[in-house]
Motif scaffolding. Structure first.
Motif, PDB file in Angstrom:
ATOM      1  N   ASP A 155      16.499 -50.861  35.342  1.00 51.13           N
ATOM      2  CA  ASP A 155      15.228 -50.207  34.838  1.00 51.13           C
ATOM      3  C   ASP A 155      15.195 -48.850  35.210  1.00 51.13           C
ATOM      4  O   ASP A 155      14.945 -48.570  36.498  1.00 51.13           O
ATOM      5  N   VAL A 157      12.477 -46.761  35.179  1.00 48.11           N
ATOM      6  CA  VAL A 157      11.393 -46.670  36.029  1.00 48.11           C
ATOM      7  C   VAL A 157      11.497 -46.795  37.375  1.00 48.11           C
ATOM      8  O   VAL A 157      11.139 -45.912  38.324  1.00 48.11           O
ATOM      9  N   LEU A 158      12.493 -47.783  37.795  1.00 50.12           N
ATOM     10  CA  LEU A 158      12.555 -47.990  39.156  1.00 50.12           C
ATOM     11  C   LEU A 158      13.528 -46.759  39.755  1.00 50.12           C
ATOM     12  O   LEU A 158      13.099 -46.472  41.017  1.00 50.12           O
ATOM     13  N   ALA A 161      11.083 -44.047  40.056  1.00 51.93           N
ATOM     14  CA  ALA A 161      10.147 -44.354  41.420  1.00 51.93           C
ATOM     15  C   ALA A 161      10.763 -43.862  42.772  1.00 51.93           C
ATOM     16  O   ALA A 161      10.176 -43.286  43.533  1.00 51.93           O
ATOM     17  N   SER A 162      12.100 -44.232  42.831  1.00 49.71           N
ATOM     18  CA  SER A 162      12.845 -43.944  44.016  1.00 49.71           C
ATOM     19  C   SER A 162      12.925 -42.552  44.186  1.00 49.71           C
ATOM     20  O   SER A 162      12.621 -42.054  45.345  1.00 49.71           O
ATOM     21  N   ARG A 163      13.216 -41.777  42.951  1.00 46.99           N
ATOM     22  CA  ARG A 163      13.570 -40.417  43.304  1.00 46.99           C
ATOM     23  C   ARG A 163      12.090 -39.627  43.764  1.00 46.99           C
ATOM     24  O   ARG A 163      12.063 -38.708  44.524  1.00 46.99           O
ATOM     25  N   MET A 164      11.191 -40.029  42.993  1.00 42.17           N
ATOM     26  CA  MET A 164       9.644 -39.584  43.218  1.00 42.17           C
ATOM     27  C   MET A 164       9.277 -39.831  44.933  1.00 42.17           C
ATOM     28  O   MET A 164       8.514 -39.000  45.245  1.00 42.17           O
ATOM     29  N   LEU A 165       9.859 -40.979  45.319  1.00 42.99           N
ATOM     30  CA  LEU A 165       9.399 -41.201  46.961  1.00 42.99           C
ATOM     31  C   LEU A 165      10.317 -40.544  47.801  1.00 42.99           C
ATOM     32  O   LEU A 165      10.331 -40.888  48.886  1.00 42.99           O
ATOM     33  N   GLY A 166      11.210 -39.606  47.277  1.00 46.84           N
ATOM     34  CA  GLY A 166      12.007 -38.903  48.052  1.00 46.84           C
ATOM     35  C   GLY A 166      13.525 -39.156  48.365  1.00 46.84           C
ATOM     36  O   GLY A 166      14.110 -38.780  49.187  1.00 46.84           O
ATOM     37  N   ALA A 167      13.991 -40.321  47.605  1.00 46.10           N
ATOM     38  CA  ALA A 167      15.378 -40.634  47.716  1.00 46.10           C
ATOM     39  C   ALA A 167      16.211 -39.619  46.970  1.00 46.10           C
ATOM     40  O   ALA A 167      16.027 -39.277  46.078  1.00 46.10           O
TER      41      ALA A 167
ATOM     42  N   ALA B  52       5.648 -34.371  37.239  1.00 48.03           N
ATOM     43  CA  ALA B  52       6.253 -34.956  38.118  1.00 48.03           C
ATOM     44  C   ALA B  52       7.961 -34.682  38.498  1.00 48.03           C
ATOM     45  O   ALA B  52       8.418 -34.773  39.331  1.00 48.03           O
ATOM     46  N   GLY B  73       9.930 -35.342  43.662  1.00 48.12           N
ATOM     47  CA  GLY B  73       9.986 -34.958  44.834  1.00 48.12           C
ATOM     48  C   GLY B  73       8.760 -35.712  45.441  1.00 48.12           C
ATOM     49  O   GLY B  73       7.754 -35.933  45.036  1.00 48.12           O
ATOM     50  N   PRO B  74       8.873 -35.989  46.995  1.00 47.55           N
ATOM     51  CA  PRO B  74       7.961 -36.947  47.318  1.00 47.55           C
ATOM     52  C   PRO B  74       6.500 -36.237  47.879  1.00 47.55           C
ATOM     53  O   PRO B  74       5.533 -36.941  48.054  1.00 47.55           O
ATOM     54  N   ARG B  76       4.836 -35.108  45.285  1.00 48.53           N
ATOM     55  CA  ARG B  76       3.898 -35.672  44.340  1.00 48.53           C
ATOM     56  C   ARG B  76       4.167 -37.292  44.051  1.00 48.53           C
ATOM     57  O   ARG B  76       5.284 -37.815  43.911  1.00 48.53           O
ATOM     58  N   VAL B  78       3.552 -41.045  42.583  1.00 50.83           N
ATOM     59  CA  VAL B  78       3.562 -41.384  40.932  1.00 50.83           C
ATOM     60  C   VAL B  78       3.220 -42.983  41.091  1.00 50.83           C
ATOM     61  O   VAL B  78       3.649 -43.839  41.899  1.00 50.83           O
ATOM     62  N   TYR B  80       2.557 -46.119  38.366  1.00 49.14           N
ATOM     63  CA  TYR B  80       3.207 -46.186  36.852  1.00 49.14           C
ATOM     64  C   TYR B  80       2.147 -47.466  36.232  1.00 49.14           C
ATOM     65  O   TYR B  80       1.514 -48.191  37.154  1.00 49.14           O
ATOM     66  N   SER B  84       6.137 -50.848  38.757  1.00 49.97           N
ATOM     67  CA  SER B  84       7.372 -50.334  39.194  1.00 49.97           C
ATOM     68  C   SER B  84       7.812 -50.574  40.801  1.00 49.97           C
ATOM     69  O   SER B  84       8.439 -49.729  41.418  1.00 49.97           O
ATOM     70  N   LEU B  85       7.193 -51.531  41.066  1.00 47.43           N
ATOM     71  CA  LEU B  85       7.548 -51.993  42.453  1.00 47.43           C
ATOM     72  C   LEU B  85       8.982 -52.543  42.573  1.00 47.43           C
ATOM     73  O   LEU B  85       9.322 -52.835  41.754  1.00 47.43           O
ATOM     74  N   TYR B  97       9.055 -47.653  51.749  1.00 53.83           N
ATOM     75  CA  TYR B  97      10.330 -47.008  51.308  1.00 53.83           C
ATOM     76  C   TYR B  97      10.298 -45.570  51.053  1.00 53.83           C
ATOM     77  O   TYR B  97      11.358 -44.992  51.635  1.00 53.83           O
ATOM     78  N   GLY B  98       9.271 -44.875  50.930  1.00 49.99           N
ATOM     79  CA  GLY B  98       9.290 -43.490  50.654  1.00 49.99           C
ATOM     80  C   GLY B  98       9.608 -42.944  52.117  1.00 49.99           C
ATOM     81  O   GLY B  98      10.533 -42.381  52.389  1.00 49.99           O
ATOM     82  N   ARG B 145       2.139 -47.571  48.138  1.00 51.43           N
ATOM     83  CA  ARG B 145       3.219 -46.966  48.001  1.00 51.43           C
ATOM     84  C   ARG B 145       3.284 -45.497  48.059  1.00 51.43           C
ATOM     85  O   ARG B 145       3.915 -44.725  48.654  1.00 51.43           O
ATOM     86  N   ALA B 146       2.452 -45.025  47.043  1.00 51.24           N
ATOM     87  CA  ALA B 146       2.511 -43.666  46.710  1.00 51.24           C
ATOM     88  C   ALA B 146       1.688 -42.892  47.895  1.00 51.24           C
ATOM     89  O   ALA B 146       2.092 -41.945  48.203  1.00 51.24           O
ATOM     90  N   ASN B 149       3.608 -41.746  51.432  1.00 52.19           N
ATOM     91  CA  ASN B 149       4.536 -40.859  51.457  1.00 52.19           C
ATOM     92  C   ASN B 149       3.532 -39.395  51.721  1.00 52.19           C
ATOM     93  O   ASN B 149       4.000 -38.344  51.897  1.00 52.19           O
ATOM     94  N   LEU B 155       0.166 -38.802  40.818  1.00 49.80           N
ATOM     95  CA  LEU B 155       0.178 -38.652  39.264  1.00 49.80           C
ATOM     96  C   LEU B 155       0.020 -40.291  38.914  1.00 49.80           C
ATOM     97  O   LEU B 155       0.749 -40.917  39.178  1.00 49.80           O
TER      98      LEU B 155
END
Lengths: 260, 247
Positions: A155, A157-158, A161-167, B52, B73-74, B76, B78, B80, B84-85, B97-98, B145-146, B149, B155
């Motif tokens: 997916d 979206v996953l 999400a991982s990129r947005m969390l800093g990965a 984002a 970038g962390p 920001r 998000v 959803y 998206s878990l 995770y972050g 989760r958002a 970080n 967002l």
């Protein structure tokens, strides 16, 4: 899906019944028809099978033959799993890697492993390496294809999400693409364990001095139907156990994928 | 804080270029709760994705705290609409995770994650997998989760869109409580006017095809708001009328 204890017992009983009926029919056919002149009945075969644990066939007892075959499968299968998962996931994840390797893989994939026997004998001789190579090929293509499909179907979206969390990209590959592909990878690993087990028999029939494939070939040479059937029984039982183990491992590792 | 200047997004289709977002100029102040409100299929999500860094604008720039946005970038966070878990991780695994991928040591990130799990009311579910959670609980975990970080901007893309009405009301109240507790700059996308008036400091009404800013409303009602307060209902009516004209 939660099954009641009663349903489980009913399923096992139904399975045992069909196996029992098959053995009874076989026994009846051997006793009452001309089939008895061609092959032994199940009672004789099962008795010989049990005896084979202590009385060697050739140089090894039946469990040693199984051990030889299993060790060949395990070595080649593990290498195939590492290479196949790696290549499949990378191809599914990165379009450049896909563009380079996918066409070559697509040409090699449909070739049945036993078609490689003459070439592999020329390359690796008649020793263990040829057997590893053939088993590797049979496992590799299924594992790679499934890992590739898995990585393709992650997916987006996953991944986002991982990129947005800093990965970074490598972290996304290892912590999202790889685990998300696991159900696909396990489907491939399951098919591959069965094809590997089938291929080791073929590989041992080419040339060997031990292993379940040898049990059958040597029985063919001496026209010993009883020994052939003992070999087939051993192959069937081990194949069944391997598939069951793989299913168990999958259920544990992919628990998250089973809804409700 | 967040600034969008002349944002445009065009997609190429078989029938030529297709303008989705046209000339968006937006400024979001620190700790402001901004709601982007607009009808169904307009480019709200596209705008959010450009902030984002998940989509690149065809023209214009986005800056967050003066820094231009070019990639995810962390700083920001998000949340959803779709779930998206990561389904193979537990609630704890998802929330930490972050910090984990950013190399925060285990003890520290566990404490942070636990703090936010408690804040969203998921204590006791740390070891549950997403499939074992209800829709509302999944979104709670997504919010935790958002937050974990420690982003400067949140967002939120129709986070409650898939929930049933009852759960949706509850989650609106919960989100407000959480946001009052730990303020962040929020850009929240919704097509539900009641939700917009309940949560927003400011509502930006978007018009459709291509998406552009139609009107702006400052909501000065005291928090927590009452869905049936006369002033609440009047604002709701006024904005609904304005939007109906754009359809």
């Amino acid at each position: 899906m939660i099954k009641s204890q009663k349903e489980k017992i009913q399923r096992v009983l139904a399975g045992l019944f069909s196996i029992g009926a098959f053995l009874a029919l076989w026994q009846w056919a051997v006793v009452s028809t001309t089939l008895g002149q061609l092959m032994p009945g199940p009672i004789t075969v099962i008795t010989s099978f049990i005896q084979a644990f202590s009385v060697p066939i050739g140089t090894c007892t039946i469990q040693q033959h199984v051990g030889w075959s299993l060790s060949r499968v395990m070595i080649a299968y593990l290498v195939a799993a590492v290479v196949g998962i790696g290549l499949g996931v990378l191809m599914g994840w990165n379009p450049k890697i896909e563009a380079i390797f996918k066409p070559l893989y697509d040409i090699i994939r449909p070739i049945p492993p036993i078609a490689w026997i003459p070439l592999s004998i020329v390359w690796f001789g008649l020793g263990e390496m040829t057997k590893y190579f053939l088993i590797f090929l049979s496992a590799f293509s299924n594992i790679t294809l499934n890992a590739y499909e898995g990585a393709k179907s992650v997916d987006p979206v996953l991944m986002g999400a991982s990129r947005m969390l800093g990965a970074n990209r490598t972290q996304t590959l290892l912590t999202v693409v790889l685990p998300a592909s696991m159900p696909f990878i396990f489907a491939g690993l399951q098919v591959a364990i069965s094809t590997s087990w089938a291929t080791v028999v073929a590989a041992e029939m080419v040339r060997s001095t031990e292993g379940v494939g040898w049990v059958i070939v040597s029985a063919q040479d001496t026209n010993d139907m009883n020994q052939t059937l003992v070999g087939i029984l051993a192959i069937g039982i081990v194949g069944f156990i391997l598939a069951t183990i793989m299913r168990g491992v999958e259920t544990r590792l992919c628990k998250w994928n089973k809804s409700e | 804080m967040i600034e969008c200047k002349g944002l445009k997004k065009t997609f190429q289709s078989e029938n030529g270029a297709f303008e989705v977002v046209k000339n968006i100029d937006l400024k979001v102040k620190e700790n402001e709760f901004l709601v982007l409100f607009g009808p169904g299929q307009c480019g709200k999500t596209t705008i959010l994705n450009m902030i984002a860094g998940l989509e690149t604008p065809s023209e214009g720039i986005v800056t967050v705290n003066g820094k231009e946005v070019h990639e995810p970038g962390p700083e920001r966070g998000v949340v959803y609409q779709t779930i998206s878990l990561f389904p193979w991780l537990t609630v704890m695994g998802n929330v930490e995770y972050g910090p984990k991928v950013r190399g925060i040591p285990k003890e520290k990130r566990r404490a942070t994650a636990q703090h936010y799990i408690d804040m969203v009311g998921l204590q006791g579910f740390e070891k549950s997998f997403p499939v074992q959670l209800s829709g509302g609980m999944k979104q709670r975990a997504g919010i935790a989760r958002a937050y974990a970080n420690n982003p400067i901007v949140m967002l939120m893309d129709e986070p409650f869109g898939a929930l049933d009405a009852q759960t949706r009301y509850l989650m609106q109240k919960e989100l407000e409580r959480i946001w009052e507790q730990e303020k962040r700059t929020v850009v929240f996308v919704t097509n539900n006017i009641e939700e917009a008036v309940y949560l927003a400091d400011r509502i930006v009404v978007l018009a459709n095809r291509p998406t552009q800013v139609k009107a702006e409303y400052k909501i000065n009602l005291p928090r927590p708001r009452n869905y049936v307060d006369p002033e609440f209902l009047r604002l709701r009516m006024e904005i609904t009328d304005a939007v109906d004209k754009t359809l």
